[in-house]
Design a protein around this motif. Structure first.
Motif, PDB file in Angstrom:
ATOM      1  N   LYS A   5       5.489 -37.920  25.601  1.00 63.34           N
ATOM      2  CA  LYS A   5       5.016 -38.417  26.749  1.00 63.34           C
ATOM      3  C   LYS A   5       5.178 -37.640  28.192  1.00 63.34           C
ATOM      4  CE  LYS A   5       9.791 -40.469  27.482  1.00 63.34           C
ATOM      5  NZ  LYS A   5      10.089 -39.966  28.752  1.00 63.34           N
ATOM      6  N   GLU A   6       6.208 -36.525  28.127  1.00 63.59           N
ATOM      7  CA  GLU A   6       6.016 -35.413  29.099  1.00 63.59           C
ATOM      8  C   GLU A   6       4.907 -34.631  29.046  1.00 63.59           C
ATOM      9  OE1 GLU A   6       9.634 -37.466  28.837  1.00 63.59           O
ATOM     10  OE2 GLU A   6       9.314 -36.169  27.131  1.00 63.59           O
ATOM     11  N   PHE A   7       4.501 -34.137  28.002  1.00 64.08           N
ATOM     12  CA  PHE A   7       3.005 -33.425  27.898  1.00 64.08           C
ATOM     13  C   PHE A   7       1.954 -34.180  28.389  1.00 64.08           C
ATOM     14  CE2 PHE A   7       5.853 -31.010  24.896  1.00 64.08           C
ATOM     15  CZ  PHE A   7       5.717 -29.754  25.536  1.00 64.08           C
ATOM     16  N   ASP A   8       1.888 -35.420  27.985  1.00 62.68           N
ATOM     17  CA  ASP A   8       0.843 -36.293  28.306  1.00 62.68           C
ATOM     18  C   ASP A   8       0.776 -36.661  29.919  1.00 62.68           C
ATOM     19  OD1 ASP A   8       0.007 -36.478  25.937  1.00 62.68           O
ATOM     20  OD2 ASP A   8       0.781 -38.623  25.479  1.00 62.68           O
ATOM     21  N   VAL A   9       1.552 -36.189  30.508  1.00 59.62           N
ATOM     22  CA  VAL A   9       1.660 -36.373  32.007  1.00 59.62           C
ATOM     23  C   VAL A   9       0.344 -35.999  32.612  1.00 59.62           C
ATOM     24  CG1 VAL A   9       2.707 -35.800  34.344  1.00 59.62           C
ATOM     25  CG2 VAL A   9       4.033 -36.939  32.377  1.00 59.62           C
ATOM     26  N   ALA A  20       3.378 -39.286  40.240  1.00 55.15           N
ATOM     27  CA  ALA A  20       4.315 -40.609  39.890  1.00 55.15           C
ATOM     28  C   ALA A  20       4.892 -40.246  38.716  1.00 55.15           C
ATOM     29  CB  ALA A  20       3.734 -41.653  40.129  1.00 55.15           C
ATOM     30  N   ALA A  21       3.978 -39.966  37.867  1.00 54.56           N
ATOM     31  CA  ALA A  21       4.418 -39.700  36.484  1.00 54.56           C
ATOM     32  C   ALA A  21       5.302 -38.629  35.995  1.00 54.56           C
ATOM     33  CB  ALA A  21       3.070 -39.747  35.651  1.00 54.56           C
ATOM     34  N   VAL A  22       4.972 -37.637  37.178  1.00 52.63           N
ATOM     35  CA  VAL A  22       5.990 -36.312  37.129  1.00 52.63           C
ATOM     36  C   VAL A  22       7.320 -36.612  37.325  1.00 52.63           C
ATOM     37  CG1 VAL A  22       6.371 -34.235  38.438  1.00 52.63           C
ATOM     38  CG2 VAL A  22       3.989 -34.472  37.270  1.00 52.63           C
ATOM     39  N   ARG A  23       7.367 -37.420  38.632  1.00 54.15           N
ATOM     40  CA  ARG A  23       8.825 -37.855  38.899  1.00 54.15           C
ATOM     41  C   ARG A  23       9.601 -38.642  38.024  1.00 54.15           C
ATOM     42  NH1 ARG A  23       5.773 -37.747  44.041  1.00 54.15           N
ATOM     43  NH2 ARG A  23       5.047 -39.645  43.803  1.00 54.15           N
ATOM     44  N   GLU A  24       8.904 -39.693  37.324  1.00 56.08           N
ATOM     45  CA  GLU A  24       9.265 -40.501  36.339  1.00 56.08           C
ATOM     46  C   GLU A  24       9.608 -39.997  35.135  1.00 56.08           C
ATOM     47  OE1 GLU A  24       8.056 -44.740  33.940  1.00 56.08           O
ATOM     48  OE2 GLU A  24       6.889 -43.969  35.513  1.00 56.08           O
ATOM     49  N   ARG A  25       8.617 -39.166  34.637  1.00 55.74           N
ATOM     50  CA  ARG A  25       9.037 -38.611  33.105  1.00 55.74           C
ATOM     51  C   ARG A  25       9.728 -37.338  33.204  1.00 55.74           C
ATOM     52  NH1 ARG A  25       3.184 -39.982  30.485  1.00 55.74           N
ATOM     53  NH2 ARG A  25       2.694 -41.639  31.881  1.00 55.74           N
ATOM     54  N   ILE A  26       9.129 -36.294  33.925  1.00 55.79           N
ATOM     55  CA  ILE A  26       9.497 -34.877  33.857  1.00 55.79           C
ATOM     56  C   ILE A  26      10.726 -34.435  34.721  1.00 55.79           C
ATOM     57  CG2 ILE A  26       8.552 -32.597  34.099  1.00 55.79           C
ATOM     58  CD1 ILE A  26       5.847 -33.424  33.451  1.00 55.79           C
ATOM     59  N   GLN A  27      10.802 -34.894  35.927  1.00 59.50           N
ATOM     60  CA  GLN A  27      11.858 -34.396  36.691  1.00 59.50           C
ATOM     61  C   GLN A  27      13.153 -34.856  36.195  1.00 59.50           C
ATOM     62  OE1 GLN A  27      11.026 -35.240  40.700  1.00 59.50           O
ATOM     63  NE2 GLN A  27       9.273 -33.673  40.672  1.00 59.50           N
ATOM     64  N   PRO A  28      13.425 -35.854  35.521  1.00 57.22           N
ATOM     65  CA  PRO A  28      14.766 -36.280  35.128  1.00 57.22           C
ATOM     66  C   PRO A  28      15.184 -35.406  34.135  1.00 57.22           C
ATOM     67  CG  PRO A  28      13.590 -38.429  35.529  1.00 57.22           C
ATOM     68  CD  PRO A  28      12.458 -37.243  35.753  1.00 57.22           C
ATOM     69  N   ASP A  65      -1.297 -28.869  37.320  1.00 61.52           N
ATOM     70  CA  ASP A  65      -1.659 -28.637  35.845  1.00 61.52           C
ATOM     71  C   ASP A  65      -0.384 -28.006  35.329  1.00 61.52           C
ATOM     72  OD1 ASP A  65      -1.811 -26.190  36.827  1.00 61.52           O
ATOM     73  OD2 ASP A  65      -3.822 -25.749  35.965  1.00 61.52           O
ATOM     74  N   PHE A  66       0.864 -27.886  36.247  1.00 59.24           N
ATOM     75  CA  PHE A  66       1.915 -27.372  35.745  1.00 59.24           C
ATOM     76  C   PHE A  66       2.914 -27.754  36.528  1.00 59.24           C
ATOM     77  CE2 PHE A  66       4.714 -23.640  36.275  1.00 59.24           C
ATOM     78  CZ  PHE A  66       5.299 -23.242  35.149  1.00 59.24           C
ATOM     79  N   THR A  67       4.311 -28.059  36.330  1.00 62.49           N
ATOM     80  CA  THR A  67       5.225 -28.238  37.203  1.00 62.49           C
ATOM     81  C   THR A  67       6.447 -27.713  36.609  1.00 62.49           C
ATOM     82  OG1 THR A  67       6.482 -30.021  38.442  1.00 62.49           O
ATOM     83  CG2 THR A  67       6.003 -30.644  36.080  1.00 62.49           C
ATOM     84  N   TRP A  68       7.486 -27.453  37.589  1.00 64.54           N
ATOM     85  CA  TRP A  68       8.552 -26.558  37.130  1.00 64.54           C
ATOM     86  C   TRP A  68       9.916 -26.888  38.030  1.00 64.54           C
ATOM     87  CZ3 TRP A  68       4.622 -25.470  40.349  1.00 64.54           C
ATOM     88  CH2 TRP A  68       5.041 -24.882  41.661  1.00 64.54           C
ATOM     89  N   SER A  69      10.903 -26.270  37.423  1.00 70.91           N
ATOM     90  CA  SER A  69      12.071 -26.350  38.103  1.00 70.91           C
ATOM     91  C   SER A  69      12.609 -24.713  38.293  1.00 70.91           C
ATOM     92  CB  SER A  69      13.353 -27.368  37.733  1.00 70.91           C
ATOM     93  OG  SER A  69      13.177 -26.686  36.168  1.00 70.91           O
ATOM     94  N   ALA A  70      13.693 -24.462  39.177  1.00 74.32           N
ATOM     95  CA  ALA A  70      14.264 -23.011  39.260  1.00 74.32           C
ATOM     96  C   ALA A  70      15.689 -22.991  39.328  1.00 74.32           C
ATOM     97  CB  ALA A  70      13.541 -22.337  40.540  1.00 74.32           C
ATOM     98  N   MET A  71      16.356 -22.235  38.857  1.00 75.06           N
ATOM     99  CA  MET A  71      17.742 -22.143  38.802  1.00 75.06           C
ATOM    100  C   MET A  71      18.059 -20.752  39.483  1.00 75.06           C
ATOM    101  SD  MET A  71      18.481 -23.467  35.098  1.00 75.06           S
ATOM    102  CE  MET A  71      16.960 -22.923  34.404  1.00 75.06           C
ATOM    103  N   GLY A  72      18.614 -20.652  40.822  1.00 80.98           N
ATOM    104  CA  GLY A  72      18.999 -19.659  41.471  1.00 80.98           C
ATOM    105  C   GLY A  72      18.551 -19.723  42.939  1.00 80.98           C
TER     106      GLY A  72
END
Length: 203
Positions: A5-9, A20-28, A65-72
């Motif tokens: 379901k995350e890839f299907d976003v 909206a799907a990124v915030r709901e499914r991927i960011q958590p 077409d890509f979303t991400w998070s960063a640490m640093g």
């Protein structure tokens, strides 16, 4: 962990709808995984790693077409610093050590990598690199010309460098979240010597 379901976003049509799907499914998922990685990595780097999750606020037309998070980085941002990236597109997950968008002291960092290239050469054979964070691609680290890639990063204004691993959406590893999380953490740990070298080069 990331599942179908995350890839299907990335099949969701429309900027607002996909965000909206990124915030709901991927960011958590980013938040949960990054907090775990930061807890494990902070004692190893000797400093706090701050979590940043991309919000794509500058987008006005095309859905990401890509979303991400960063640490640093610091509380204001991360791109001017070496940082760890956790990202996802429709086909795979990335775990990078990233140097993008002209970070501070990038020439010194690239030169340090050139002078200590054995740190890259001794990485496990499934590590990959990317030299343009705006393009979803990668090449196996054993199949690229590292001297050429690092020299371009040092000498070309738009030069970038990312090194790490990917997990494809078909990988059976994702069916066992604890094993997948361990693999991700091990990837970042493998990159710690390079992360520390980059910071030493910035002084």
């Amino acid at each position: 962990m990331f599942r179908k379901k995350e890839f299907d976003v990335f099949k969701v049509e429309g900027l607002d709808e996909r965000m909206a799907a990124v915030r709901e499914r991927i960011q958590p998922v980013f938040q949960e995984l990054d907090e775990y990685f930061v807890k494990k990595l902070t004692p190893l780097v000797g400093e706090e790693l701050i979590v940043h999750i991309a919000q794509h606020r500058r987008r006005t037309a095309n859905a990401p077409d890509f979303t991400w998070s960063a640490m640093g980085g610091d509380k204001r941002g991360y791109k001017k610093y070496p940082h760890f990236t956790l990202g996802i597109n429709e086909n795979y997950i990335v775990m990078w050590l990233s140097f993008i968008d002209n970070p501070q002291n990038e020439k010194q960092m690239a030169q340090a990598f050139l002078e200590t290239i054995e740190l890259l050469e001794k990485l496990p054979g499934d590590f990959v690199i990317n030299t343009d964070h705006t393009i979803n691609n990668y090449i196996n680290i054993k199949e690229t010309d590292l001297v050429k890639d690092l020299t371009r990063w040092r000498d070309v204004k738009k030069g970038e460098f990312q090194v790490g691993r990917i997990i494809t959406k078909e990988d059976v590893l994702l069916k066992t979240p604890t094993k997948a999380r361990t693999y991700m953490l091990e990837t970042y740990v493998e990159l710690l010597d390079l992360y520390k070298l980059a910071y030493q080069a910035r002084v």
